[in-house]
Design a protein around this motif. Structure first.
Motif, short mmCIF file in Angstrom:
data_model
loop_
_atom_site.label_atom_id
_atom_site.label_comp_id
_atom_site.label_asym_id
_atom_site.label_seq_id
_atom_site.Cartn_x
_atom_site.Cartn_y
_atom_site.Cartn_z
N ALA A 154 14.33 39.08 10.65
CA ALA A 154 15.16 39.54 9.52
C ALA A 154 14.98 38.63 8.32
CB ALA A 154 16.63 39.55 9.94
N GLU A 155 15.16 39.24 7.15
CA GLU A 155 15.22 38.47 5.90
C GLU A 155 16.50 38.85 5.18
OE1 GLU A 155 11.65 38.26 3.60
OE2 GLU A 155 10.43 37.83 5.38
N TYR A 156 17.08 37.89 4.48
CA TYR A 156 18.37 38.10 3.81
C TYR A 156 18.29 37.56 2.39
CZ TYR A 156 23.29 37.00 2.64
OH TYR A 156 24.52 36.88 2.02
N ALA A 157 18.82 38.33 1.45
CA ALA A 157 18.88 37.83 0.07
C ALA A 157 20.07 38.48 -0.64
CB ALA A 157 17.59 38.15 -0.67
N MET A 158 20.59 37.76 -1.62
CA MET A 158 21.67 38.31 -2.45
C MET A 158 21.10 38.60 -3.83
SD MET A 158 25.18 36.28 -1.58
CE MET A 158 24.75 34.73 -2.31
N THR B 97 24.03 34.13 -9.13
CA THR B 97 23.38 33.28 -8.12
C THR B 97 21.88 33.45 -8.30
OG1 THR B 97 25.22 33.66 -6.60
CG2 THR B 97 23.17 32.84 -5.64
N PRO B 98 21.16 32.37 -8.65
CA PRO B 98 19.70 32.53 -8.83
C PRO B 98 19.05 33.07 -7.57
CG PRO B 98 20.44 30.38 -9.59
CD PRO B 98 21.60 31.00 -8.86
N ARG B 99 18.04 33.89 -7.75
CA ARG B 99 17.32 34.44 -6.59
C ARG B 99 16.64 33.31 -5.83
NH1 ARG B 99 16.30 40.01 -7.85
NH2 ARG B 99 16.57 40.29 -10.09
N ASP B 100 16.50 33.50 -4.51
CA ASP B 100 15.63 32.62 -3.74
C ASP B 100 14.23 32.83 -4.30
OD1 ASP B 100 17.59 31.69 -1.99
OD2 ASP B 100 17.23 33.26 -0.52
N SER B 101 13.51 31.76 -4.59
CA SER B 101 12.14 31.96 -5.06
C SER B 101 11.18 31.78 -3.89
CB SER B 101 11.81 30.99 -6.20
OG SER B 101 12.21 29.70 -5.84
N ALA B 102 9.97 32.30 -4.06
CA ALA B 102 9.00 32.30 -2.95
C ALA B 102 8.84 30.91 -2.38
CB ALA B 102 7.66 32.83 -3.46
N GLY B 103 8.90 30.81 -1.07
CA GLY B 103 8.70 29.53 -0.41
C GLY B 103 9.89 28.59 -0.53
N ILE C 231 13.57 29.32 0.15
CA ILE C 231 14.74 30.10 0.54
C ILE C 231 15.89 29.12 0.77
CG2 ILE C 231 15.64 31.69 2.29
CD1 ILE C 231 12.70 32.51 2.77
N SER C 232 17.07 29.44 0.24
CA SER C 232 18.20 28.52 0.39
C SER C 232 18.55 28.33 1.87
CB SER C 232 19.42 29.07 -0.36
OG SER C 232 20.01 30.11 0.39
N GLY C 233 19.16 27.21 2.18
CA GLY C 233 19.56 26.92 3.56
C GLY C 233 20.48 27.99 4.09
N ARG C 234 21.41 28.45 3.23
CA ARG C 234 22.36 29.50 3.65
C ARG C 234 21.62 30.78 4.03
NH1 ARG C 234 24.71 33.70 1.00
NH2 ARG C 234 26.69 34.42 1.86
N SER C 235 20.67 31.21 3.17
CA SER C 235 19.93 32.45 3.46
C SER C 235 19.13 32.31 4.75
CB SER C 235 18.97 32.80 2.31
OG SER C 235 19.70 33.12 1.16
N GLN C 236 18.52 31.13 4.94
CA GLN C 236 17.74 30.92 6.17
C GLN C 236 18.61 31.01 7.41
OE1 GLN C 236 14.92 27.77 6.50
NE2 GLN C 236 14.60 27.66 4.30
N GLU C 237 19.78 30.39 7.32
CA GLU C 237 20.71 30.40 8.45
C GLU C 237 21.13 31.84 8.76
OE1 GLU C 237 24.06 27.83 7.63
OE2 GLU C 237 25.32 29.03 8.97
N ILE C 238 21.42 32.60 7.68
CA ILE C 238 21.87 33.98 7.88
C ILE C 238 20.76 34.84 8.45
CG2 ILE C 238 22.66 36.06 6.67
CD1 ILE C 238 24.34 34.21 4.86
#
Ligand code: CDP
Length: 239
Positions: A62-66, A75-81, A83-90
């Protein structure tokens, strides 16, 4: 204590699952849970991660983004390579939860990527991603089943998830933003439809909690998840 939106302590927010939300995806839903809205789409690929090569077994990830304005301030987008710690955990939680009910051996060497994109975040985005993700995965698998690619549906049971918080001394099912962000403690429960737990997360955000609290949280969460199984089944029925 009445809740901020007038719900009973053990009441879910209104939930709507729109199946087939994105045309091109193998399976896709929009899940709306109160003011939280997540689009989940499933993509199949005829390859597997290196560690599964020549194993005959497939994979679900799975991949997750807001979206930037899914939140009250941008909230700035996760940029390539990066990914925020929160998004990775989710996204790891969503992937684990969906794999837990998938018969990976029955997939053959195919990968399914479950993209969870949050249109609006009003708490419970990870749990909505899991609940909606199950329906999106079901839609993708049933399409491949109809096409004869799968002999049987490679799902062992349903999976759904819910948050529970302790807020101002009360245990609340499916907290919305204020009840989540100012919670004394915060829980995420993931269960299958056999009544087993897949993941139990409980964090003392402001205050440590007693074992009795955890037991009450689990009982309330289980009730909520049973309702989510019915909502999932209704979204799938007749498609
Ligand atoms: O969404 P979920 O409850 O799974 O995750 P959380 O990390 O506990 O975040 C709770 C809520 O805080 C989110 O749903 C958003 O409403 C908000 N949030 C935010 O506004 N900006 C962030 N970068 C992260 C979370």
């Amino acid at each position: 204590m009445p809740r901020l939106d007038g719900r009973a302590l053990d009441q879910l927010r209104p939930i709507k699952i729109t199946a087939g939300f994105q045309t091109y995806a193998e399976g896709s839903v929009l899940i709306e849970q109160g003011n939280t809205r997540v689009v989940v789409s499933v993509t199949m690929e005829d390859r597997v991660p290196p560690f599964l090569k020549n194993s005959g077994t497939g994979w679900v990830t799975a991949e997750y983004a807001m979206l930037p304005r899914s939140t009250s301030t941008r909230t700035p987008r996760d940029s390539a390579g990066k990914i925020s710690g929160r998004s990775q955990e989710i996204q790891r939680l969503v992937g684990r939860s969906l794999r837990a009910v998938t018969d990976l051996a029955a997939l053959g060497e195919r990968s399914f990527t479950v993209d969870c994109d949050v249109l609006q975040a009003d708490a419970g985005t990870r749990t909505a991603s899991i609940t909606g993700g199950y329906v999106a995965l079901y839609l993708a698998f049933s399409k491949l089943h109809r096409l004869g690619i799968f002999k049987n549906m490679p799902l062992r049971s349903q999976v759904a998830a819910v948050s529970v918080s302790v807020y101002k001394g009360n245990i609340l099912l499916d907290p919305a933003f204020e009840e989540d962000c100012n919670a004394e403690s915060d829980f995420n429960l993931v269960m299958n439809s056999r009544g087993e737990f897949i993941e139990v997360q409980g964090t003392a955000e402001k205050k440590a909690y007693a074992k009795e609290t955890l037991e009450a949280v689990i009982a309330m969460g289980e009730k909520g998840i049973r309702q989510l199984f019915e909502i999932q089944a209704a979204a799938i029925k007749g498609l």
